[in-house]
Enzyme design. Structure first.
Site, PDB file in Angstrom:
ATOM      1  N   CYS A 115       0.825  -1.205   0.000  1.00  0.00           N
ATOM      2  CA  CYS A 115       0.000   0.000   0.000  1.00  0.00           C
ATOM      3  C   CYS A 115       0.863   1.261   0.000  1.00  0.00           C
ATOM      4  O   CYS A 115       1.981   1.265   0.497  1.00  0.00           O
ATOM      5  CB  CYS A 115      -0.857   0.036   1.247  1.00  0.00           C
ATOM      6  SG  CYS A 115      -1.739  -1.465   1.590  1.00  0.00           S
ATOM      7  N   ASN A 145      -1.451   1.758   6.132  1.00  0.00           N
ATOM      8  CA  ASN A 145      -0.600   0.670   5.644  1.00  0.00           C
ATOM      9  C   ASN A 145      -0.254  -0.200   6.841  1.00  0.00           C
ATOM     10  O   ASN A 145      -0.010   0.329   7.921  1.00  0.00           O
ATOM     11  CB  ASN A 145       0.718   1.194   5.062  1.00  0.00           C
ATOM     12  CG  ASN A 145       0.514   1.921   3.760  1.00  0.00           C
ATOM     13  OD1 ASN A 145      -0.587   1.972   3.237  1.00  0.00           O
ATOM     14  ND2 ASN A 145       1.591   2.488   3.239  1.00  0.00           N
ATOM     15  N   GLY A 146      -0.174  -1.505   6.625  1.00  0.00           N
ATOM     16  CA  GLY A 146       0.179  -2.409   7.717  1.00  0.00           C
ATOM     17  C   GLY A 146      -0.998  -3.297   8.076  1.00  0.00           C
ATOM     18  O   GLY A 146      -1.992  -3.367   7.347  1.00  0.00           O
ATOM     19  N   TRP A 168      -3.161  -2.613  -1.273  1.00  0.00           N
ATOM     20  CA  TRP A 168      -2.758  -3.968  -1.659  1.00  0.00           C
ATOM     21  C   TRP A 168      -3.454  -4.861  -0.643  1.00  0.00           C
ATOM     22  O   TRP A 168      -3.090  -4.883   0.527  1.00  0.00           O
ATOM     23  CB  TRP A 168      -1.238  -4.078  -1.556  1.00  0.00           C
ATOM     24  CG  TRP A 168      -0.630  -5.296  -2.167  1.00  0.00           C
ATOM     25  CD1 TRP A 168      -0.305  -5.496  -3.480  1.00  0.00           C
ATOM     26  CD2 TRP A 168      -0.228  -6.495  -1.477  1.00  0.00           C
ATOM     27  NE1 TRP A 168       0.261  -6.734  -3.640  1.00  0.00           N
ATOM     28  CE2 TRP A 168       0.325  -7.361  -2.440  1.00  0.00           C
ATOM     29  CE3 TRP A 168      -0.286  -6.919  -0.155  1.00  0.00           C
ATOM     30  CZ2 TRP A 168       0.816  -8.621  -2.120  1.00  0.00           C
ATOM     31  CZ3 TRP A 168       0.207  -8.170   0.183  1.00  0.00           C
ATOM     32  CH2 TRP A 168       0.751  -9.003  -0.814  1.00  0.00           C
ATOM     33  N   ARG A 209       4.743   0.302  -6.481  1.00  0.00           N
ATOM     34  CA  ARG A 209       4.821  -0.552  -5.297  1.00  0.00           C
ATOM     35  C   ARG A 209       3.846  -1.719  -5.361  1.00  0.00           C
ATOM     36  O   ARG A 209       3.948  -2.653  -4.580  1.00  0.00           O
ATOM     37  CB  ARG A 209       4.544   0.277  -4.042  1.00  0.00           C
ATOM     38  CG  ARG A 209       5.584   1.338  -3.767  1.00  0.00           C
ATOM     39  CD  ARG A 209       5.096   2.323  -2.739  1.00  0.00           C
ATOM     40  NE  ARG A 209       4.853   1.691  -1.466  1.00  0.00           N
ATOM     41  CZ  ARG A 209       5.708   1.680  -0.454  1.00  0.00           C
ATOM     42  NH1 ARG A 209       6.868   2.281  -0.582  1.00  0.00           N
ATOM     43  NH2 ARG A 209       5.424   1.085   0.678  1.00  0.00           N
ATOM     44  N   LYS A 211       6.446  -3.872  -4.354  1.00  0.00           N
ATOM     45  CA  LYS A 211       7.863  -3.524  -4.347  1.00  0.00           C
ATOM     46  C   LYS A 211       8.452  -3.612  -2.946  1.00  0.00           C
ATOM     47  O   LYS A 211       9.567  -4.079  -2.754  1.00  0.00           O
ATOM     48  CB  LYS A 211       8.039  -2.100  -4.908  1.00  0.00           C
ATOM     49  CG  LYS A 211       9.484  -1.637  -4.989  1.00  0.00           C
ATOM     50  CD  LYS A 211      10.274  -2.483  -5.970  1.00  0.00           C
ATOM     51  CE  LYS A 211      11.727  -2.099  -6.039  1.00  0.00           C
ATOM     52  NZ  LYS A 211      12.506  -3.149  -6.730  1.00  0.00           N
ATOM     53  N   GLU A 219      18.278 -16.679  -8.407  1.00  0.00           N
ATOM     54  CA  GLU A 219      17.831 -15.361  -8.842  1.00  0.00           C
ATOM     55  C   GLU A 219      17.284 -15.410 -10.271  1.00  0.00           C
ATOM     56  O   GLU A 219      16.259 -14.800 -10.571  1.00  0.00           O
ATOM     57  CB  GLU A 219      18.986 -14.349  -8.724  1.00  0.00           C
ATOM     58  CG  GLU A 219      18.664 -12.939  -9.167  1.00  0.00           C
ATOM     59  CD  GLU A 219      17.530 -12.261  -8.389  1.00  0.00           C
ATOM     60  OE1 GLU A 219      17.038 -12.830  -7.408  1.00  0.00           O
ATOM     61  OE2 GLU A 219      17.137 -11.166  -8.798  1.00  0.00           O
ATOM     62  N   GLU A 235       8.575 -14.383 -11.566  1.00  0.00           N
ATOM     63  CA  GLU A 235       7.791 -13.287 -10.997  1.00  0.00           C
ATOM     64  C   GLU A 235       7.218 -12.354 -12.068  1.00  0.00           C
ATOM     65  O   GLU A 235       6.166 -11.778 -11.867  1.00  0.00           O
ATOM     66  CB  GLU A 235       8.586 -12.493  -9.952  1.00  0.00           C
ATOM     67  CG  GLU A 235       9.722 -11.661 -10.491  1.00  0.00           C
ATOM     68  CD  GLU A 235      10.447 -10.864  -9.416  1.00  0.00           C
ATOM     69  OE1 GLU A 235       9.808 -10.398  -8.472  1.00  0.00           O
ATOM     70  OE2 GLU A 235      11.678 -10.706  -9.540  1.00  0.00           O
ATOM     71  N   HIS A 260      18.195 -36.700  -7.351  1.00  0.00           N
ATOM     72  CA  HIS A 260      17.546 -37.122  -6.099  1.00  0.00           C
ATOM     73  C   HIS A 260      16.042 -36.868  -6.137  1.00  0.00           C
ATOM     74  O   HIS A 260      15.393 -36.855  -5.095  1.00  0.00           O
ATOM     75  CB  HIS A 260      18.192 -36.410  -4.906  1.00  0.00           C
ATOM     76  CG  HIS A 260      19.631 -36.781  -4.739  1.00  0.00           C
ATOM     77  ND1 HIS A 260      20.032 -38.020  -4.299  1.00  0.00           N
ATOM     78  CD2 HIS A 260      20.769 -36.088  -4.996  1.00  0.00           C
ATOM     79  CE1 HIS A 260      21.356 -38.078  -4.277  1.00  0.00           C
ATOM     80  NE2 HIS A 260      21.829 -36.914  -4.704  1.00  0.00           N
ATOM     81  N   LYS A 320      13.498 -14.297 -11.110  1.00  0.00           N
ATOM     82  CA  LYS A 320      13.263 -13.204 -12.065  1.00  0.00           C
ATOM     83  C   LYS A 320      12.271 -13.661 -13.118  1.00  0.00           C
ATOM     84  O   LYS A 320      11.330 -12.952 -13.451  1.00  0.00           O
ATOM     85  CB  LYS A 320      14.609 -12.838 -12.701  1.00  0.00           C
ATOM     86  CG  LYS A 320      14.908 -11.425 -12.984  1.00  0.00           C
ATOM     87  CD  LYS A 320      15.207 -10.493 -11.860  1.00  0.00           C
ATOM     88  CE  LYS A 320      14.300 -10.522 -10.713  1.00  0.00           C
ATOM     89  NZ  LYS A 320      14.706  -9.866  -9.534  1.00  0.00           N
TER      90      LYS A 320
HETATM   91  O1  M6R Z   1      13.524  -4.440  -0.260  1.00  0.00           O
HETATM   92  P1  M6R Z   1      14.098  -5.801  -0.009  1.00  0.00           P
HETATM   93  O2  M6R Z   1      15.388  -6.026  -0.677  1.00  0.00           O
HETATM   94  O3  M6R Z   1      14.143  -6.134   1.460  1.00  0.00           O
HETATM   95  O4  M6R Z   1      13.035  -6.788  -0.657  1.00  0.00           O
HETATM   96  C1  M6R Z   1      13.153  -8.176  -0.520  1.00  0.00           C
HETATM   97  C2  M6R Z   1      12.308  -8.882  -1.563  1.00  0.00           C
HETATM   98  O5  M6R Z   1      10.957  -8.566  -1.391  1.00  0.00           O
HETATM   99  C3  M6R Z   1      12.729  -8.500  -2.985  1.00  0.00           C
HETATM  100  O6  M6R Z   1      14.086  -8.756  -3.184  1.00  0.00           O
HETATM  101  C4  M6R Z   1      11.910  -9.283  -4.021  1.00  0.00           C
HETATM  102  O7  M6R Z   1      12.172 -10.647  -3.926  1.00  0.00           O
HETATM  103  C5  M6R Z   1      12.248  -8.731  -5.390  1.00  0.00           C
HETATM  104  N1  M6R Z   1      11.350  -7.665  -5.701  1.00  0.00           N
HETATM  105  C6  M6R Z   1      12.223  -9.731  -6.462  1.00  0.00           C
HETATM  106  O8  M6R Z   1      12.600  -9.173  -7.667  1.00  0.00           O
END
Ligand code: M6R
Length: 611
Positions: A2, A101-102, A75, A27, A606, A483, A490, A506, A487
């Site tokens: 949010c 937010n929260g 959100w 975000r 984000k 990673e 997501e 395995h 990538k």
């Molecule tokens: O802001 P942060 O680095 O703490 O965020 C951690 C994850 O939410 C963040 O790395 C997320 O996995 C990425 N947006 C993925 O691309």
């Protein structure tokens, strides 16, 4: 997650609120709304879906007249994403509006109490409980400040709150606990936001709120109160990045722009920290004695930042010759971690606001560990609560899928390894100079990798139809595969998994069949032959293989597999820094081919400020 904006000043509030919300769109959100106070009344507009719908609904804000207001992008956590659950939420009197937010953890209990007192609820949200509870206290005492104080004492959980009361049409209220909130100081105007990107167009004079604080904003300035409601003065921060940094600058997507910015970002993160061939971390307050006395080392983070930690584990163990535990923050915080005085916890976070990471930091700190954070957002909560901060200086990262933050975090972690290794006496002269030379060469090498964009796009076209992908690799290539896989999944919504190549047999290899796409990472020279064996293993089951290796091995690889990508040769510990770039581009172009909303993937945010 949010987003919150608030404004009080001489201008019309609604267009400023909409503009601020637009800058927070990255975000992630599913509905949006604004409340404006004008003529002693509150006017509210909100709607499910993109901000464009709200803009249309309000004729770009011109339908709502008034110079004070709050806005929100939601959100969903409690209740479906729809018009009713969207913020702001009104009290039953219609005189109080709240954005939040929260998560209010005791909202069910509070709601029950309010229902018993005759309150009714329109939405399923925890935030409406906040608005109604405030109404209840205000009704009882007739003093809004006192009512807000009672409210904050009653709430459990995490919140960043923006509050307007029509009886006080000249002020906004803001409160924070475990969710980011900052205050902006302008000429005859004050601002509120959950993220600095919403304010940068209006002011660069910022104060970060801390937990337990309450602020009252008016066109004459801001008054801030501590937990005991004593007025306090706080340090002001000047935001010096350019507004263009948060714009697309001609690129189709923020993600592509941020991928392309990596050479510059890595240069900024490293060049000033290398002087005369030596790593100089002047922003670190740890003395050589403290560094030599470090006990256990943990790396704690979430998502891609955790993947940086995985690379860091291999590299730090190699350079420091000691065990490095890398932990998911969400697990670490509840694991009764064996960490204490003398231990070092390296916390990695782009946003500096990830709730699980923050909670893990606090847990480690409570147990006496020293906290060194690697953070991008200056002044963020994690940065402020750490003993030491190494900023990554990547500039604002807007795309949900992280790219330049990942690269700069890794660059800083590598510098830290070299620096500690030198002081601990565990890095020899040759490794030290190879690493320093390699780190300095990275930006130019990354530029060469970026030149392969068109070729990577062609490969992506060939692969975009797959629905299941496996990334495999060993050692640093395994860390990198995590990673690469994240990538891809997501932003393209392709099911993708990363495996240590040696683990395939395995269990997972049973999923490999005719035509399955396997992305084999084979950049790490010492294990190249093993990587080749694993490639043959999956090919024998019919896999189509796309391999990533170094330039000098690309020909040998091309004879074996269907598609090859390559990166320049460098010191082995730095290979993931180069290897990640083609994987980011591959994911980007696949998502492009599949018509996905690249910068705002579904269900993602984000900055993950809820548990
Ligand atoms: O802001 P942060 O680095 O703490 O965020 C951690 C994850 O939410 C963040 O790395 C997320 O996995 C990425 N947006 C993925 O691309």
């Amino acid at each position: 997650m949010c987003g919150i904006v608030g404004f009080v000043g001489a201008e019309q509030a609604a267009p400023i609120l909409l503009d601020g919300l637009r800058r927070l769109e990255y975000r992630g959100y599913d509905s949006a709304g604004i409340a404006v106070c004008g003529g002693g009344e509150l006017q509210i507009k909100k709607s499910r879906g993109r901000l464009a719908i709200l803009s249309e609904l309000t004729h770009d804000g011109t339908d709502l007249s008034g110079t004070l207001g709050i806005g929100h992008t939601r959100w969903a956590t409690h209740g479906a994403p729809n018009d009713v659950n969207a913020h702001p939420h009104l009290s039953r009197s219609g005189r109080i509006a709240v954005v939040h937010n929260g998560i209010i953890e005791n909202y069910a209990e509070l709601k029950e109490q309010l229902l018993n007192k005759g309150y009714t609820f329109r939405s399923e949200t925890d935030t409406e409980v906040v608005a109604q509870l405030l109404d209840y206290y205000y009704d009882g005492c007739g003093d809004f400040f006192e009512a807000v104080t009672c409210l904050l004492n009653a709430l459990e959980g995490a919140y960043a709150l923006g509050i307007v009361c029509a009886d006080y049409p000249d002020r906004l209220y803001a409160a924070r606990k475990d969710a980011p909130l900052l205050l902006g100081y302008g000429e005859g105007a004050s601002y509120l936001a959950s993220d600095v990107t919403a304010l940068i167009r209006y002011t660069r004079d910022i104060v970060y709120m801390d937990d337990g604080e309450l602020a009252i904003l008016s066109d004459r300035g801001v008054r801030i109160y501590d937990r005991q409601m004593r007025p306090i003065e706080k340090e002001h921060h000047h935001i010096d990045w350019e507004i263009d940094a948060a714009e697309k600058g001609g690129y189709a997507h923020f993600m592509l722009k941020e991928i392309m910015e990596q050479p510059r970002a890595v240069r900024e993160a490293t060049a000033a920290r290398i002087q005369g061939g030596r790593v100089v971390l002047s922003d670190l307050t740890m003395t050589p004695e403290q560094i030599r006395a470090i006990g256990k080392i943990y790396i704690v983070a979430c998502g891609s930042s955790y993947h940086v930690g995985m690379v860091g584990k291999y590299n730090l163990e190699r350079m420091l010759r000691r065990t490095v535990e890398v932990c998911l923050a969400s697990e670490f915080r509840y694991s009764d971690p064996i960490v204490g005085e003398g231990d070092l916890v390296i916390v990695i976070s782009q946003s500096g606001e990830t709730l699980d990471t923050m909670a893990a930091l606090r847990e480690a700190k409570k147990r006496g560990a020293r906290i060194l954070s690697i953070v991008n957002v200056v002044g963020s909560s994690i940065a402020r609560e750490s003993d030491d901060v190494l900023y990554t200086w990547a500039g604002p990262e807007i795309a949900v899928a992280t790219t330049k933050a990942y690269s700069t975090q890794m660059a800083v972690l590598n510098l830290l390894g070299v620096y500690f290794g030198d002081i601990m006496g565990t890095v020899d002269y040759e490794t030290y100079t190879d690493m320093v030379r390699g780190i300095l060469a990275l930006p130019e090498q990354m530029e060469r990798v970026l030149e392969q964009g068109a070729a990577i796009h062609e490969l992506a076209k060939r692969c975009a139809h797959h629905e299941d992908v496996f990334f495999i690799g060993r050692n640093l290539d395994y860390a990198l595969s995590l990673e690469g896989s994240l990538k891809l999944k997501e932003i393209s919504y392709i099911h993708s998994e990363a495996y240590a190549s040696g683990e395939l047999k395995h269990g997972t290899i049973s999923l490999v069949e005719d035509g399955t796409l396997v992305i084999a990472l084979a950049t790490y020279g010492p294990l190249f032959d093993k990587a080749m064996s694993n490639v043959e293993e999956v090919q024998a089951r019919g896999a189509q293989v796309l391999a990533l290796t170094t330039g000098d091995r690309a020909d040998a690889m091309a004879e074996q597999v269907d598609m090859v990508l390559s990166v320049p040769e460098t010191e082995p510990m730095l290979l993931p820094q180069l290897g990640v770039v083609p994987l980011q581009m591959f994911a980007y172009y696949i998502a492009l081919e599949r018509g996905c909303d690249i910068d705002k993937p579904r269900n993602l945010a984000k900055s993950v400020t809820v548990e």
